[in-house]
Design a protein around this motif. Structure first.
Motif, mmCIF file in Angstrom:
data_model
loop_
_atom_site.group_PDB
_atom_site.id
_atom_site.type_symbol
_atom_site.label_atom_id
_atom_site.label_comp_id
_atom_site.label_asym_id
_atom_site.label_seq_id
_atom_site.Cartn_x
_atom_site.Cartn_y
_atom_site.Cartn_z
ATOM 1 N N PRO A 84 0.823 -1.211 0.000
ATOM 2 C CA PRO A 84 0.000 0.000 0.000
ATOM 3 C C PRO A 84 0.855 1.258 0.000
ATOM 4 C CG PRO A 84 0.087 -0.963 2.202
ATOM 5 C CD PRO A 84 0.768 -1.938 1.278
ATOM 6 N N GLY A 85 0.220 2.377 -0.328
ATOM 7 C CA GLY A 85 0.923 3.651 -0.275
ATOM 8 C C GLY A 85 1.425 4.110 -1.629
ATOM 9 N N TRP A 86 1.931 5.340 -1.642
ATOM 10 C CA TRP A 86 2.458 5.926 -2.879
ATOM 11 C C TRP A 86 3.830 5.360 -3.200
ATOM 12 C CZ3 TRP A 86 -1.960 7.559 -3.899
ATOM 13 C CH2 TRP A 86 -2.706 8.408 -3.108
ATOM 14 N N ALA A 87 4.189 5.397 -4.469
ATOM 15 C CA ALA A 87 5.550 5.063 -4.890
ATOM 16 C C ALA A 87 6.456 6.226 -4.505
ATOM 17 C CB ALA A 87 5.606 4.815 -6.394
ATOM 18 N N THR A 88 7.518 5.945 -3.789
ATOM 19 C CA THR A 88 8.402 7.008 -3.310
ATOM 20 C C THR A 88 9.597 7.246 -4.213
ATOM 21 O OG1 THR A 88 9.537 5.396 -1.914
ATOM 22 C CG2 THR A 88 7.730 6.640 -0.917
ATOM 23 N N GLU A 89 9.720 6.460 -5.261
ATOM 24 C CA GLU A 89 10.772 6.660 -6.259
ATOM 25 C C GLU A 89 10.128 6.875 -7.615
ATOM 26 O OE1 GLU A 89 13.461 3.421 -6.279
ATOM 27 O OE2 GLU A 89 14.133 3.714 -4.202
ATOM 28 N N ALA A 90 10.688 7.789 -8.383
ATOM 29 C CA ALA A 90 10.158 8.047 -9.722
ATOM 30 C C ALA A 90 10.398 6.827 -10.605
ATOM 31 C CB ALA A 90 10.835 9.270 -10.334
ATOM 32 N N PRO A 91 9.423 6.434 -11.418
ATOM 33 C CA PRO A 91 9.598 5.255 -12.281
ATOM 34 C C PRO A 91 10.548 5.581 -13.434
ATOM 35 C CG PRO A 91 7.551 6.348 -12.818
ATOM 36 C CD PRO A 91 8.103 7.074 -11.624
ATOM 37 N N PRO A 92 11.294 4.593 -13.918
ATOM 38 C CA PRO A 92 12.148 4.857 -15.085
ATOM 39 C C PRO A 92 11.362 5.297 -16.313
ATOM 40 C CG PRO A 92 12.765 2.812 -14.010
ATOM 41 C CD PRO A 92 11.487 3.242 -13.378
ATOM 42 N N LEU A 93 10.161 4.737 -16.477
ATOM 43 C CA LEU A 93 9.334 5.054 -17.644
ATOM 44 C C LEU A 93 7.921 5.377 -17.185
ATOM 45 C CD1 LEU A 93 8.638 5.117 -20.713
ATOM 46 C CD2 LEU A 93 8.290 2.638 -20.575
ATOM 47 N N ALA A 94 7.391 6.489 -17.691
ATOM 48 C CA ALA A 94 5.999 6.862 -17.432
ATOM 49 C C ALA A 94 5.316 7.120 -18.767
ATOM 50 C CB ALA A 94 5.917 8.102 -16.545
ATOM 51 N N VAL A 95 4.049 6.721 -18.864
ATOM 52 C CA VAL A 95 3.280 6.897 -20.094
ATOM 53 C C VAL A 95 2.036 7.722 -19.773
ATOM 54 C CG1 VAL A 95 2.118 5.757 -22.029
ATOM 55 C CG2 VAL A 95 4.097 4.660 -20.926
ATOM 56 N N ILE A 111 5.351 16.374 -16.735
ATOM 57 C CA ILE A 111 6.560 15.889 -17.412
ATOM 58 C C ILE A 111 7.803 16.430 -16.720
ATOM 59 C CG2 ILE A 111 7.893 15.984 -19.545
ATOM 60 C CD1 ILE A 111 5.179 16.112 -21.039
ATOM 61 N N GLU A 112 7.822 17.734 -16.458
ATOM 62 C CA GLU A 112 8.985 18.357 -15.838
ATOM 63 C C GLU A 112 9.233 17.783 -14.443
ATOM 64 O OE1 GLU A 112 11.123 20.213 -17.144
ATOM 65 O OE2 GLU A 112 10.191 20.979 -18.972
ATOM 66 N N ASP A 113 8.166 17.634 -13.648
ATOM 67 C CA ASP A 113 8.328 17.114 -12.293
ATOM 68 C C ASP A 113 8.853 15.688 -12.304
ATOM 69 O OD1 ASP A 113 7.475 19.463 -11.187
ATOM 70 O OD2 ASP A 113 5.537 18.709 -10.480
ATOM 71 N N LEU A 114 8.312 14.839 -13.181
ATOM 72 C CA LEU A 114 8.743 13.450 -13.224
ATOM 73 C C LEU A 114 10.201 13.329 -13.667
ATOM 74 C CD1 LEU A 114 5.548 11.784 -14.748
ATOM 75 C CD2 LEU A 114 6.449 11.423 -12.445
ATOM 76 N N LEU A 115 10.571 14.057 -14.692
ATOM 77 C CA LEU A 115 11.947 13.986 -15.169
ATOM 78 C C LEU A 115 12.920 14.517 -14.122
ATOM 79 C CD1 LEU A 115 11.566 15.071 -18.914
ATOM 80 C CD2 LEU A 115 11.825 12.766 -18.010
ATOM 81 N N ALA A 116 12.534 15.590 -13.449
ATOM 82 C CA ALA A 116 13.402 16.149 -12.415
ATOM 83 C C ALA A 116 13.526 15.213 -11.222
ATOM 84 C CB ALA A 116 12.867 17.506 -11.963
ATOM 85 N N ALA A 117 12.487 14.410 -10.964
ATOM 86 C CA ALA A 117 12.497 13.496 -9.820
ATOM 87 C C ALA A 117 13.260 12.210 -10.100
ATOM 88 C CB ALA A 117 11.066 13.165 -9.407
ATOM 89 N N GLY A 118 13.626 11.957 -11.350
ATOM 90 C CA GLY A 118 14.406 10.767 -11.660
ATOM 91 C C GLY A 118 13.851 9.881 -12.744
ATOM 92 N N THR A 119 12.674 10.192 -13.286
ATOM 93 C CA THR A 119 12.141 9.413 -14.407
ATOM 94 C C THR A 119 13.044 9.608 -15.622
ATOM 95 O OG1 THR A 119 9.866 9.482 -13.628
ATOM 96 C CG2 THR A 119 10.184 9.179 -15.992
ATOM 97 N N ARG A 120 13.315 8.524 -16.322
ATOM 98 C CA ARG A 120 14.225 8.599 -17.481
ATOM 99 C C ARG A 120 13.482 9.001 -18.746
ATOM 100 N NH1 ARG A 120 17.606 9.892 -20.223
ATOM 101 N NH2 ARG A 120 19.489 8.864 -20.942
ATOM 102 N N TRP A 121 12.281 8.411 -18.939
ATOM 103 C CA TRP A 121 11.511 8.689 -20.144
ATOM 104 C C TRP A 121 10.056 8.948 -19.780
ATOM 105 C CZ3 TRP A 121 14.495 4.186 -19.787
ATOM 106 C CH2 TRP A 121 15.688 4.172 -20.539
ATOM 107 N N VAL A 122 9.450 9.895 -20.447
ATOM 108 C CA VAL A 122 8.003 10.096 -20.392
ATOM 109 C C VAL A 122 7.492 10.019 -21.821
ATOM 110 C CG1 VAL A 122 6.096 11.625 -19.795
ATOM 111 C CG2 VAL A 122 8.135 11.549 -18.333
ATOM 112 N N TRP A 123 6.606 9.072 -22.070
ATOM 113 C CA TRP A 123 5.994 8.938 -23.390
ATOM 114 C C TRP A 123 4.604 9.565 -23.332
ATOM 115 C CZ3 TRP A 123 7.004 3.002 -24.442
ATOM 116 C CH2 TRP A 123 8.384 2.801 -24.618
#
Length: 284
Positions: A84-95, A111-123
């Motif tokens: 349960p709970g939120w994911a505390t790490e940004a995923p490598p890929l978000a769609v 997009i900006e928040d996810l990439l800045a938090a550690g996401t590698r790609w946003v599709w």
């Protein structure tokens, strides 16, 4: 569903099912997905989740690497614990799926928040007009932006958190725009653009992924193994019949135990038994 508090807000004040996301402590209304977006989320999420290189994937998972950020991408791919709970790490890929009613300013912030938090790609899968995928990629070596609640005491909260409207973020240009017929190379298997919105294409890719997880390269490999197994079974059946014929000609009785032994023999053993019977004219 909890009532929306006044900004600033932190992720621990939100509950699963609340129709809000968070950006810099500011509530962002999150409305239900439309029909074609919902269809695409379902089949594409399964397709991405079954890729042999993917540990886990999820739909509408709340991502909160820092207290004042909570985004729920349509699909996330990465380490998604069964907890349960939120994911505390940004995923490598978000769609993200964008359709006719898309709020472009909020999409840019996400997009900006996810990439800045550690996401590698946003599709960003565009469903309106010519269907396409915009690939947003973090700059190599770009650090995240971990900002703690304590740090906010030393730094004033964002304008939006103080009741002042934030400026519209500049339009981020994707690193690539991919169209039908092109492939996105991120996972073990390339993801066809069509598989992110076309049900048949997604199902085909999902089947390939599932077969690879079982050790097959694809459906052709399964069919080929089936043919080989069928041929081998046919040869074994033919050799068993030949052994029984030899026993009948030599007057050798086949007891239930001998029949069971014949049924358990593989192709090589059956061939050797036939030759032994012809040579010794008796059951060993």
């Amino acid at each position: 569903m909890s009532a929306p508090p006044r900004s600033p807000v932190t992720a621990d004040q939100r509950r699963p099912g609340d129709p809000y996301e968070l950006s810099e402590g500011r509530l962002v209304e999150c409305l239900p997905t439309g029909r074609r977006g919902g269809r695409s989320n379902l089949v594409s999420g399964e397709m991405l989740d079954t890729d042999p290189a993917v540990e886990a994937a999820g739909v509408d998972v709340g991502v909160s690497p820092r207290p004042e950020m909570l985004w729920a991408p349509d699909i996330v791919v990465g380490n998604i614990p069964d907890e349960p709970g939120w994911a505390t790490e940004a995923p490598p890929l978000a769609v993200e799926y964008a359709d006719t009613a898309q709020d472009e300013a909020e999409l840019q912030r996400k997009i900006e928040d996810l990439l800045a938090a550690g996401t590698r790609w946003v599709w960003v899968v565009r469903l309106q007009g010519t269907r396409r995928v915009e690939v947003h990629e973090a700059a190599p070596g770009a650090p995240g932006r971990p900002v703690s609640v304590q740090a906010q005491a030393a730094h004033p909260p964002p304008l939006a958190a103080r009741g002042v409207a934030r400026a519209r973020p500049p339009q981020r240009q994707p690193a690539r725009v991919a169209y039908a017929g092109e492939t996105l190379e991120v996972l073990r298997n390339g993801v066809a653009v069509e598989a992110l919105y076309d049900r048949s294409a997604a199902h085909e890719a999902t089947l390939r992924n599932l077969l690879q997880r079982k050790g097959y390269d694809g459906l052709d490999a399964v069919l080929d193994e089936g043919r080989k197994q069928g041929q081998a079974a046919g040869r074994r059946a033919g050799l068993r019949a030949a052994v029984r014929d030899v026993c009948e000609l030599l007057g050798i009785a086949l007891s239930p135990e001998r029949e069971a032994a014949l049924d358990a023999m593989d192709e090589a053993t059956l061939g050797a038994r036939r030759e032994q019977l012809k040579r010794d004219r008796r059951w060993p």
